[in-house]
Design an enzyme around this catalytic site. Structure first.
Site, PDB file in Angstrom:
ATOM      1  N   LYS A 194      99.474  30.588  42.070  1.00 22.98           N
ATOM      2  CA  LYS A 194      99.045  31.800  41.724  1.00 22.98           C
ATOM      3  C   LYS A 194      97.768  32.918  42.233  1.00 22.98           C
ATOM      4  CE  LYS A 194      98.017  34.893  38.630  1.00 22.98           C
ATOM      5  NZ  LYS A 194      97.829  36.143  39.396  1.00 22.98           N
ATOM      6  N   CYS A 216      80.206  33.167  42.003  1.00 24.27           N
ATOM      7  CA  CYS A 216      80.409  32.965  40.462  1.00 24.27           C
ATOM      8  C   CYS A 216      79.306  32.165  40.591  1.00 24.27           C
ATOM      9  CB  CYS A 216      81.566  31.740  40.292  1.00 24.27           C
ATOM     10  SG  CYS A 216      81.725  30.782  41.799  1.00 24.27           S
ATOM     11  N   GLU A 276      87.140  26.450  36.876  1.00 23.48           N
ATOM     12  CA  GLU A 276      85.587  26.569  37.527  1.00 23.48           C
ATOM     13  C   GLU A 276      85.553  28.389  37.223  1.00 23.48           C
ATOM     14  OE1 GLU A 276      83.951  27.953  39.689  1.00 23.48           O
ATOM     15  OE2 GLU A 276      84.378  28.016  41.561  1.00 23.48           O
ATOM     16  N   GLU A 297      78.087  37.697  32.618  1.00 23.80           N
ATOM     17  CA  GLU A 297      77.864  37.656  34.275  1.00 23.80           C
ATOM     18  C   GLU A 297      78.726  39.164  34.651  1.00 23.80           C
ATOM     19  OE1 GLU A 297      81.226  35.116  35.630  1.00 23.80           O
ATOM     20  OE2 GLU A 297      80.478  34.963  37.330  1.00 23.80           O
TER      21      GLU A 297
HETATM   22  P1  NAP Z   1      90.278  36.810  35.744  1.00 20.91           P
HETATM   23  O1  NAP Z   1      91.250  37.594  34.696  1.00 20.91           O
HETATM   24  O2  NAP Z   1      89.500  35.417  34.843  1.00 20.91           O
HETATM   25  O3  NAP Z   1      91.316  36.431  36.882  1.00 20.91           O
HETATM   26  C1  NAP Z   1      90.944  35.381  37.720  1.00 20.91           C
HETATM   27  C2  NAP Z   1      93.217  34.521  37.277  1.00 20.91           C
HETATM   28  O4  NAP Z   1      93.263  34.417  36.465  1.00 20.91           O
HETATM   29  C3  NAP Z   1      93.968  35.523  38.450  1.00 20.91           C
HETATM   30  O5  NAP Z   1      94.764  35.117  39.262  1.00 20.91           O
HETATM   31  C4  NAP Z   1      94.532  36.417  37.547  1.00 20.91           C
HETATM   32  O6  NAP Z   1      95.494  37.280  37.510  1.00 20.91           O
HETATM   33  C5  NAP Z   1      94.638  34.818  36.482  1.00 20.91           C
HETATM   34  N1  NAP Z   1      94.817  35.735  35.465  1.00 20.91           N
HETATM   35  C6  NAP Z   1      94.649  36.774  34.821  1.00 20.91           C
HETATM   36  N2  NAP Z   1      94.569  36.219  33.087  1.00 20.91           N
HETATM   37  C7  NAP Z   1      95.578  35.519  33.032  1.00 20.91           C
HETATM   38  C8  NAP Z   1      96.576  34.580  32.107  1.00 20.91           C
HETATM   39  N3  NAP Z   1      96.705  34.775  30.632  1.00 20.91           N
HETATM   40  N4  NAP Z   1      97.113  33.162  32.143  1.00 20.91           N
HETATM   41  C9  NAP Z   1      96.356  33.198  33.321  1.00 20.91           C
HETATM   42  N5  NAP Z   1      96.231  33.654  34.610  1.00 20.91           N
HETATM   43  C10 NAP Z   1      95.478  34.702  34.143  1.00 20.91           C
HETATM   44  O7  NAP Z   1      89.125  37.402  36.263  1.00 20.91           O
HETATM   45  P2  NAP Z   1      89.488  38.527  37.292  1.00 20.91           P
HETATM   46  O8  NAP Z   1      89.940  39.951  36.062  1.00 20.91           O
HETATM   47  O9  NAP Z   1      89.663  38.858  38.186  1.00 20.91           O
HETATM   48  O10 NAP Z   1      87.779  38.899  36.795  1.00 20.91           O
HETATM   49  C11 NAP Z   1      86.630  39.640  35.090  1.00 20.91           C
HETATM   50  C12 NAP Z   1      85.893  38.638  35.470  1.00 20.91           C
HETATM   51  O11 NAP Z   1      85.967  37.496  36.146  1.00 20.91           O
HETATM   52  C13 NAP Z   1      84.709  39.045  36.508  1.00 20.91           C
HETATM   53  O12 NAP Z   1      84.165  40.255  36.410  1.00 20.91           O
HETATM   54  C14 NAP Z   1      84.090  38.032  36.897  1.00 20.91           C
HETATM   55  O13 NAP Z   1      82.673  38.113  36.059  1.00 20.91           O
HETATM   56  C15 NAP Z   1      84.963  36.344  36.300  1.00 20.91           C
HETATM   57  N6  NAP Z   1      85.200  36.603  38.058  1.00 20.91           N
HETATM   58  C16 NAP Z   1      84.700  35.076  38.585  1.00 20.91           C
HETATM   59  C17 NAP Z   1      84.805  34.197  39.428  1.00 20.91           C
HETATM   60  C18 NAP Z   1      84.951  32.589  39.595  1.00 20.91           C
HETATM   61  O14 NAP Z   1      84.379  32.297  41.041  1.00 20.91           O
HETATM   62  N7  NAP Z   1      84.256  31.592  39.222  1.00 20.91           N
HETATM   63  C19 NAP Z   1      86.004  34.106  40.044  1.00 20.91           C
HETATM   64  C20 NAP Z   1      86.330  36.107  39.514  1.00 20.91           C
HETATM   65  C21 NAP Z   1      86.378  36.486  38.326  1.00 20.91           C
HETATM   66  P3  NAP Z   1      95.040  38.070  37.676  1.00 20.91           P
HETATM   67  O15 NAP Z   1      94.310  38.416  38.540  1.00 20.91           O
HETATM   68  O16 NAP Z   1      96.543  38.644  38.453  1.00 20.91           O
HETATM   69  O17 NAP Z   1      94.573  39.418  36.275  1.00 20.91           O
END
Ligand code: NAP
Ligand code: MG
Length: 513
Positions: free
Chosen positions: A205, A315, A281, A415
């Site tokens: 996904k 990240c 990760e 973060e």
């Molecule tokens: P996120 O919510 O953790 O999203 C990452 C992935 O998980 C997306 O595909 C997301 O889908 C999915 N997801 C969300 N809720 C889920 C659930 N309950 N069960 C399973 N999968 C789920 O990250 P984000 O909202 O895109 O960003 C939020 C914060 O995460 C950022 O501000 C940053 O601090 C951190 N982040 C970290 C990394 C990294 O590389 N470590 C990358 C991105 C973000 P949807 O996108 O469809 O919601």
């Protein structure tokens, strides 16, 4: 769907891909299909806020179909039992085919994520290609061991017993993969390529903000005809609707996730039903530590690119600078000067001089702006930047450097995931004290150490609690190097040989000779 007004000089493949009246579909069992619910969601260009495509919004019913397809493909052995060298050849061919589409993939990434098309072309796409190529070689190197045992038989140690033991490395099965929006194509490749090299089948996904490059990658792979049906399945959709059912699905053997620590915890909980294996990760708050004997000009450049690369949406971004008091002013002023001169604008306009694109979404924009405000309210001083603009629909935040920050401030602890650097003075020469300041975070993904003294550099490398330590560099990646986090930055490693542990089971076989 309204047609996109394209004012960019787009490759025709990209134009064809985004300007269509049809929503992008799910890819299940070798077929492009609508979601069972018929629902879709919009995908925007973060530089303008305008819709560029719509995608099928999958949910648990679609995930279930994809898992059935992946299970069936796995059990029939069409991929999982294919000879390693055949798998390797296919992965190598895929790397070539992906490389042939480098330009359009870079453009798609820039349009969908907002990043600079030039950066996508020299970083995201080549790294994705290289990972497929590296993993092509891995397919023939998944070796077990022969193990000389002391053998306990019926509770009696039998030293002379005639037993022969060895281990087999076997694919773990059906793998669920959930990826973020910051490096959409690269994260898809980091996940798909090793899983395929191991012989697993995949349900992936992409993030709702950036599904396009993973879909185009899938289209390119499908057009090649190289993968048997059901081996790779893509479910676009929202996290709660399409991600959560992957994490909880009883017939998925393993889930690999990249994203926020918060969602990583939800994934871990959801995985408990069938105790599927989980690798994560997650976020980071990586320190960049500059010693007075460093090459200061190189450190300034490195610290700046460590935080501003990909607009800080990385990240392992070096988001906390620790500079020794002897060089603190010079380093912070140098980084601030670079920040001031970074031209912010649409990622697709890179050739016109724009170096930093918009943040990926309005949600991310609000979050980053909120952290900048919280820093100011906590008494931090903004040396440069702090400004932002979403008035024309794009989500632009200027590169920002704060001084007078400390470890108790919310924006130093959490973060930010934006182009915001906090800086602190090192007033101590004791390496243990410096390391404990740098380690004063719940995260442990990466760090950089800037010093010409090899003892200082290597001692610091061993004292830092993080999965990656860069010495006199930051954000240097290689397909052969394991990447992952200590503490709440996750578990398991991406890339390198270690990555294969994510996708393999080990079986011990003992033969009574
Ligand atoms: P996120 O919510 O953790 O999203 C990452 C992935 O998980 C997306 O595909 C997301 O889908 C999915 N997801 C969300 N809720 C889920 C659930 N309950 N069960 C399973 N999968 C789920 O990250 P984000 O909202 O895109 O960003 C939020 C914060 O995460 C950022 O501000 C940053 O601090 C951190 N982040 C970290 C990394 C990294 O590389 N470590 C990358 C991105 C973000 P949807 O996108 O469809 O919601
Ligand atoms: Mg999300």
């Amino acid at each position: 769907m309204e047609a996109l007004k394209i004012d960019y000089d787009l490759n025709t493949n990209v134009e064809k891909f985004i300007v269509t009246n049809q929503a992008k579909q799910l890819f299940i069992n070798g077929n492009w299909v609508d979601s069972k619910s018929g629902k879709t969601f919009d995908v925007e260009d973060p530089a303008t806020g305008k819709k560029i495509a719509s995608c099928a919004a999958g949910d648990e019913k679609d995930v279930d179909l994809a898992v059935k397809a992946a299970r069936n493909a796995f059990e029939t052995g069409s991929w999982s039992k294919m000879a390693p060298n055949e798998k390797g050849k296919i992965l190598w061919k895929l790397s070539d085919i992906i490389e042939e589409h480098a330009q359009e993939l870079a453009q798609l990434e820039a349009l969908d994520n907002g990043k600079s098309v030039v950066v996508a072309g020299v970083a995201d796409v080549p790294l994705a290609v290289d990972l497929f190529r590296y993993m092509a070689g891995m397919a023939t190197k998944l070796e077990g061991q022969t193990i000389p045992g002391s053998f306990l038989v019926n509770n009696t140690l039998s030293p002379g017993a005639q037993f022969h033991s060895y281990t087999l490395r076997e694919p773990i099965g059906v793998v669920g993969q959930i990826i973020p929006w910051n490096f959409p194509l690269l994260m898809a490749s980091w996940k798909i390529a090793p899983a395929l090299a191991a012989g697993c089948t995949v349900v992936l996904k992409p993030a709702e903000q950036t599904p396009l490059s993973a879909l185009r990658l899938t289209e390119i792979i499908n057009d090649s005809g190289l993968l048997p049906e059901g081996v790779l399945n893509i479910i676009t959709g929202l996290g709660e609707e399409a991600g959560a059912p992957i994490a909880s699905h009883p017939d998925i053997d393993k889930v690999a996730f990249t994203g926020s620590t918060e969602v990583g915890k939800l994934i871990t909980k959801a995985s408990a039903g069938n105790l599927k294996k989980v690798t994560l990760e997650l976020g980071g708050k990586s320190p960049a530590i500059v010693f007075p004997d460093a090459d200061i000009d190189a450190a300034i450049q490195g610290v700046a690119s460590g935080i501003f690369f990909n607009h800080g949406q990385t990240c392992c971004a070096g988001s906390r600078l620790f500079a020794h008091e002897k060089v603190y002013e010079k380093v912070t002023e140098g980084v601030a000067e670079i920040a001031k001169n970074i031209k912010v604008g649409p990622g697709m306009h890179d050739k016109d001089g724009s170096q930093m694109g918009p943040l990926v979404s309005n949600e991310q924009y609000e979050k980053v702006v909120g952290y900048m405000e919280s820093g100011k309210n906590d008494g931090a001083e903004c040396l440069v930047g702090g400004t932002h603009d979403n008035s024309k629909g794009g989500h632009f935040v200027h590169p920002t450097v704060f001084s007078k920050t400390n470890a108790d401030m919310k924006f130093v602890k959490e973060e930010i995931f934006g182009p915001v650097l906090t800086t602190q003075k090192i007033t101590d020469d004791d390496l243990n004290n410096i390391a404990s300041e740098a380690n004063n975070t719940e995260f442990g993904l990466a760090a950089s150490v800037w010093s010409k003294d090899i003892s200082t550099a290597h001692k610091m490398a061993s004292k830092i609690k993080a999965g990656t330590v860069w010495i006199n560099c930051h954000n240097v990646f290689d397909s052969a190097l394991p990447f992952g986090g200590y503490k709440q930055s996750g578990n398991g490693r991406e890339m390198g040989f270690e990555c294969m542990d994510n996708y393999l089971e080990t079986k011990a076989v003992t033969v009574n000779l």
